[in-house]
Design an enzyme around this catalytic site. Sequence first.
Site, PDB file in Angstrom:
ATOM      1  N   LYS A 172      -4.019  14.878  -3.927  1.00  0.00           N
ATOM      2  CA  LYS A 172      -4.622  14.601  -5.242  1.00  0.00           C
ATOM      3  C   LYS A 172      -4.983  13.113  -5.330  1.00  0.00           C
ATOM      4  O   LYS A 172      -4.601  12.324  -4.451  1.00  0.00           O
ATOM      5  CB  LYS A 172      -3.643  15.008  -6.351  1.00  0.00           C
ATOM      6  N   TYR A 201      -7.501 -19.201 -12.646  1.00  0.00           N
ATOM      7  CA  TYR A 201      -7.400 -18.978 -14.088  1.00  0.00           C
ATOM      8  C   TYR A 201      -6.033 -19.381 -14.627  1.00  0.00           C
ATOM      9  O   TYR A 201      -5.001 -19.092 -14.020  1.00  0.00           O
ATOM     10  CB  TYR A 201      -7.658 -17.504 -14.414  1.00  0.00           C
TER      11      TYR A 201
HETATM   12  C1  LIG Z   1       4.137  18.184  -8.917  1.00  0.00           C
HETATM   13  C2  LIG Z   1       4.085  17.197  -7.799  1.00  0.00           C
HETATM   14  N1  LIG Z   1       4.457  17.580  -6.577  1.00  0.00           N
HETATM   15  C3  LIG Z   1       4.442  16.731  -5.533  1.00  0.00           C
HETATM   16  C4  LIG Z   1       4.027  15.428  -5.684  1.00  0.00           C
HETATM   17  C5  LIG Z   1       4.061  14.503  -4.507  1.00  0.00           C
HETATM   18  O1  LIG Z   1       5.006  13.498  -4.752  1.00  0.00           O
HETATM   19  P1  LIG Z   1       5.226  12.314  -3.702  1.00  0.00           P
HETATM   20  O2  LIG Z   1       3.941  11.593  -3.640  1.00  0.00           O
HETATM   21  O3  LIG Z   1       6.313  11.497  -4.296  1.00  0.00           O
HETATM   22  O4  LIG Z   1       5.576  12.980  -2.428  1.00  0.00           O
HETATM   23  C6  LIG Z   1       3.648  14.978  -6.956  1.00  0.00           C
HETATM   24  C7  LIG Z   1       3.217  13.583  -7.126  1.00  0.00           C
HETATM   25  O5  LIG Z   1       3.091  13.008  -8.146  1.00  0.00           O
HETATM   26  C8  LIG Z   1       3.668  15.884  -8.035  1.00  0.00           C
HETATM   27  O6  LIG Z   1       3.307  15.513  -9.268  1.00  0.00           O
END
Ligand SMILES: Cc1ncc(COP(=O)(O)O)c(C=O)c1O
EC number: 5.1.1.1
Length: 377
Positions: free
Chosen positions: A35, A255
Amino acid sequence: MSRPLRADIDLDALRHNYQLACELAPNSRSLAVIKADAYGHGAVACARALADLAPAFAVATIEEALALREGGITHPVVLLEGVFEASEYQLAAQHDFWCAIHSEWQLAALEAATLPGPISCWIKFDSGMHRLGFDAEQARAVKKRLVASGKAQDLHLMTHFATADSLTPDYFQHQMAAVEELAAELALPLCLANSPATLAWPQSHAAWNRPGIMLYGADPLEGANDASRRLKPVMTLSSAIIAVREIAIGEPVGYAGRFVATRPTRIGVVACGYGDGYDRHAVDGTPVLVDGQETVLAGKVSMDMLTVDITDLPEAGVGSRVVLWGEGLEVNRVAASCDTISYTLLTGILPRVPKHYHGGQAREADPMASQAVDTCA
Ligand SMILES: Cc1ncc(COP(=O)(O)O)c(C=O)c1O
């Protein structure tokens, strides 16, 4: 000469990290969480590079899932937050997107939907994160309704850990106990472990794991362990010095004049700023590498530039290579200087930073997908 800022993405390192996740959990299958554009690394490129290893991917939105399909990825894709509106179930059915069900309205919308076929549903159990999901009693009812609806298939139970990265196991154990109790009753395959749990808590390795940040080589644990020390950074953000200033004692830099020279100081001006995604919260003293040697940020980060102290690096000058994070400089160290975590730095890289991909043996996704299911099992 074009602007020297670039993000080099090492797809071999990505594959190495994914394989480490599988090696740590030999009886689980691992969803590759890609994602937020694969945590800033480019979702389609990362999915292609993992296509022969990962049996399925996980994203947050249907737009992210559709972008994978447009990129030729045919693997199942889990929507970690399920649908955001009822009409998305049509697309989910059409494209084999597996849907988390975390809310009554999602369940009701599925029951009411007219679909070409059943959808794979992952019931989200709130074991203690208190963000999304059903409590145990609701989850029992959700399972019954999903089965009765005829609209769901291949049911799973998932939960998310709040403290798997912590050295203190109490709350993690509390969540594990809750999910184990419910799982015994519902007899559904489980999906539990994020990266820290994959790295540090084998008891949470279930039918499926969901590693995200570890795939990109950032250690999520409060204290590194033997497994997390084997992670390799995937993104190296680098640029170059484009100007040098000689600053007298008492002179400010940048800045608000936050940095003030306490000795005759050479300042290197680097082509990278918050307009590229480098965090403006970075304090003086944030580590950077100049020609492979560690030095520090000196002065506030500007939109297109930042300034580093090269007083002790007499060879450094215009054209010197600067690594902001990645190879030789852990992103976690930079994140600590910005009072944040690696996740925000990596996902924060903005589109004007060109990405250069290396390695990865990217292959066509389709023919490998079913075979890949066994690779990690
Ligand atoms: C529902 C869910 N599963 C898995 C993950 C993966 O987590 P990580 O990046 O800590 O492995 C996330 C990340 O935010 C998540 O929201």
